[in-house]
Design a protein around this motif. Sequence first.
Motif, short mmCIF file in Angstrom:
data_model
loop_
_atom_site.label_atom_id
_atom_site.label_comp_id
_atom_site.label_asym_id
_atom_site.label_seq_id
_atom_site.Cartn_x
_atom_site.Cartn_y
_atom_site.Cartn_z
N SER A 179 0.83 -1.21 0.00
CA SER A 179 0.00 0.00 0.00
C SER A 179 0.86 1.25 0.00
N ARG A 180 1.97 1.23 0.75
CA ARG A 180 2.85 2.39 0.79
C ARG A 180 3.50 2.65 -0.56
N ARG A 181 3.89 1.57 -1.24
CA ARG A 181 4.48 1.74 -2.57
C ARG A 181 3.46 2.33 -3.55
N ILE A 182 2.25 1.79 -3.50
CA ILE A 182 1.21 2.30 -4.40
C ILE A 182 0.94 3.78 -4.12
N PHE A 183 0.90 4.11 -2.83
CA PHE A 183 0.68 5.52 -2.46
C PHE A 183 1.79 6.42 -2.97
N LEU A 184 3.04 5.98 -2.79
CA LEU A 184 4.17 6.79 -3.24
C LEU A 184 4.17 6.93 -4.76
N ASP A 185 3.83 5.84 -5.47
CA ASP A 185 3.76 5.93 -6.93
C ASP A 185 2.71 6.94 -7.38
N ARG A 186 1.54 6.84 -6.77
CA ARG A 186 0.47 7.76 -7.14
C ARG A 186 0.83 9.20 -6.75
N PHE A 187 1.45 9.36 -5.58
CA PHE A 187 1.84 10.71 -5.15
C PHE A 187 2.87 11.31 -6.10
N ALA A 188 3.84 10.49 -6.50
CA ALA A 188 4.87 10.98 -7.43
C ALA A 188 4.25 11.36 -8.77
N ALA A 189 3.33 10.51 -9.27
CA ALA A 189 2.70 10.80 -10.55
C ALA A 189 1.90 12.09 -10.49
N ARG A 190 1.12 12.25 -9.41
CA ARG A 190 0.32 13.47 -9.28
C ARG A 190 1.18 14.71 -9.04
N THR A 191 2.30 14.53 -8.36
CA THR A 191 3.22 15.66 -8.15
C THR A 191 3.81 16.13 -9.47
N VAL A 192 4.19 15.18 -10.31
CA VAL A 192 4.72 15.54 -11.62
C VAL A 192 3.67 16.27 -12.45
N VAL A 193 2.44 15.74 -12.43
CA VAL A 193 1.36 16.39 -13.17
C VAL A 193 1.10 17.79 -12.62
N LEU A 194 1.07 17.91 -11.28
CA LEU A 194 0.84 19.22 -10.67
C LEU A 194 1.95 20.21 -11.02
N GLY A 195 3.20 19.71 -11.01
CA GLY A 195 4.29 20.59 -11.39
C GLY A 195 4.17 21.09 -12.81
N GLY A 196 3.77 20.19 -13.72
CA GLY A 196 3.55 20.62 -15.10
C GLY A 196 2.44 21.64 -15.22
#
Length: 757
Positions: free
Chosen positions: A28-45
């Motif tokens: 669950s922690r890995r899935i959360f970190l993956d999703r957080f990283a993906a959304r962070t990249v999208v938010l940064g863009g």
Amino acid sequence: MAINADTLTAGGPGTPARPLVVSRARTSRRIFLDRFAARTVVLGGIVIISAILAILFVIAAEVWPLFRPPRVVALERLSAGATPAPGAGLGVDEYREAASMVTADGTIQLVPLKPTVTRAAPLPIAGLEGARVTAVAAHGLDRYAIGTSDGRVIPLEMKIEVGFEGARRTVSVKPAFAAPVVLDPGRKRAILRLTVASPDSGPVTVAQVGPHDLIVQTVVEKKTLIGGTRREESVQALGVPVDGEIVALRLDGRGDDLVIGTSRGQLVRYDMRDRGTPTVVETATVGAAPVTALSFLIGERTLVAADAMGAVSSWQVVPPPTGGAATLTRINEFESHRAPVVAISPSRRDKGFVTADAAGRVKLHYGTSGQTFLTFGDGRPLRAVVFAPKADGVVAVDERGEVVDWRVDNPHPEITLKTLFGKVWYEGYSRPAWVWQSTGGTDDFEAKFSLTPLIYGTLKGTFYALLFAVPLALLAAIYVSEFMHPAVKGYVKPAVEIMAALPSVVLGFLAGLWLAPAVERIVPGLFLLPAVETVVILAALLAWRALPPGVRGPFRPGTEVFVLVPVVLLGAWFALTLGGLVEQRLLVGDYRGWLLAALGLTYDQRNSLVVGVAMGFAVVPLIFTIAEDALANVPQHLRAGSLALGASRWQTAVRIVLPTASPGIFSAIMIGLGRAVGETMIVLMATGNTPVMDWNMFSGFRALSANIAVELPEAPEGGTLFRVLFLAAFLLFCLTFVLNTTAEVVRLRLRRKYRYL
């Protein structure tokens, strides 16, 4: 899987492998970190795109008022109670609270334009003594000359004073009359038309008293060594031999040129510099209809002429392009009226003016651009018109004595697409030209906001920078990637990449203070340098190949560059020495004089050549790094296959590696191009910052970015210059956007072309 060595030795069956067990919490922690990283990249863009759009919005908001259509609003129609006198007897105060008018019945009328102003009783004109007002001329600020039916001129200064009665604001007219001047004492002919100039040397008055007869009065004021000033007055009759009759008069503010309009549509210019002997200089044709109105714009260099057919044109005394004496030349033609033009009123702030016709229509023009912005009116025949001192309103009076007030909103009349990007015929120029000159030393300065020289300068600096940087960077990238020893490459590439960290202000400082004087001394040698270096390097190559293998043995393949360094330095020394000899023997000892005499080129110390070298050093690390990475990323099996088929390393590099890496190489060049286009400090410090359009590489230029850096700190916020600089920033933004978009499109096409290699 067998993981036990004893089991393998015994030959028995292996122990089953233990399944990998991962806890649910860890998953669950890995899935959360993956999703957080993906959304962070999208938010940064999204944040980056939003920031760019916000910058673009701010720039567009500052630029939009430049192109907003002008507007006019009719405010009041008031009765003055009397008809206006012939001529320019209508005035308005700075705040458009009250209009003043010289009337035909010999009074001064104050017409309130705001409810807060109380109408005052008419004031009689002092000194009339039973005569009638036959002509009125305006000159200077709030000064008039009143011509009478008995040949006299009454000077008048119209003072509009503001006061307070309790909490109520009051406006009153305080006319100051001087002693009347008798121009025609013998015959006492009525003054039909009148024009006055007030230069520092003394006033000049010209009055028309007959169809072909003028009277010229001059006053020369001279300062004496002891005491005050001495006045010398003279009055002379001037017969004008024109075809037709005199129907309009106008003196410029310096009293140097008198322009006469005739009933046959001609302009006659008199030279008044010698006050005692006015001389006819030339005659120009306006049209077939009689000239009805003449006026000089602010600065007294542009004459506006209008005729009975409604045509309006501007004229200047300028020399012809081929040289020779200056002549009265038509500069612009404006939108015509449908009725005879009866009055012209120039702006006191800029080159704008208004014209009024007998059909009740008023047009707003701008002299520099030749543009007609507005047409308005209610159809009642007009007699006089005046442009408000702040150019924010127009006041006109009709033949029945009714005063009409309009509010005008046109804060940036200097700006049109023509003045920004086209050739404009400015005052004092022999032909239309692209010119940037935002400020001047006088209030009547004609602003010149052409962005074309700045765009040209930007492209010129970019061209010379890339001309120096692209061959050097690409050849270096090919050598480092394909031929240099890996151990040496490990030092060379980081050293070149560190060059990208050099601040551009340091490069500009060095270019302006050290490089420019150094280049000036060795220009002939610099032009010989490429040819000499090529010959020297080829000679060194032949000598290297002629050496026995035992001599070349200590040098591993890819380290020959250390042998080439002294050869290059020797070639540079030889080229510079040879350049000095060429200058002495072939260029008469001074290449600058030879350039001017043979090619007509001038040499400026801070020029495009210096900028090309300095800005090239700023661009080389970018192009080199990206191009070398693109070359290094070409798959090794392509090189191995080419070499296996018998190709040399050079053939492999040119025919296999270079085309495969072409998408990355093109991106490198375009990124370098974008850096050169947006460079500020180097072009600011290493050029003369002269906004000229000249292909000469030995002359300076001014780029868009440097112009913004120089002009913006001094530009009044919200003013025309301030907004034009934001327009320059918008153009620079669009230019870099187009370059980057083009680079990406071409890169993707090249990538698809070579994707199967």
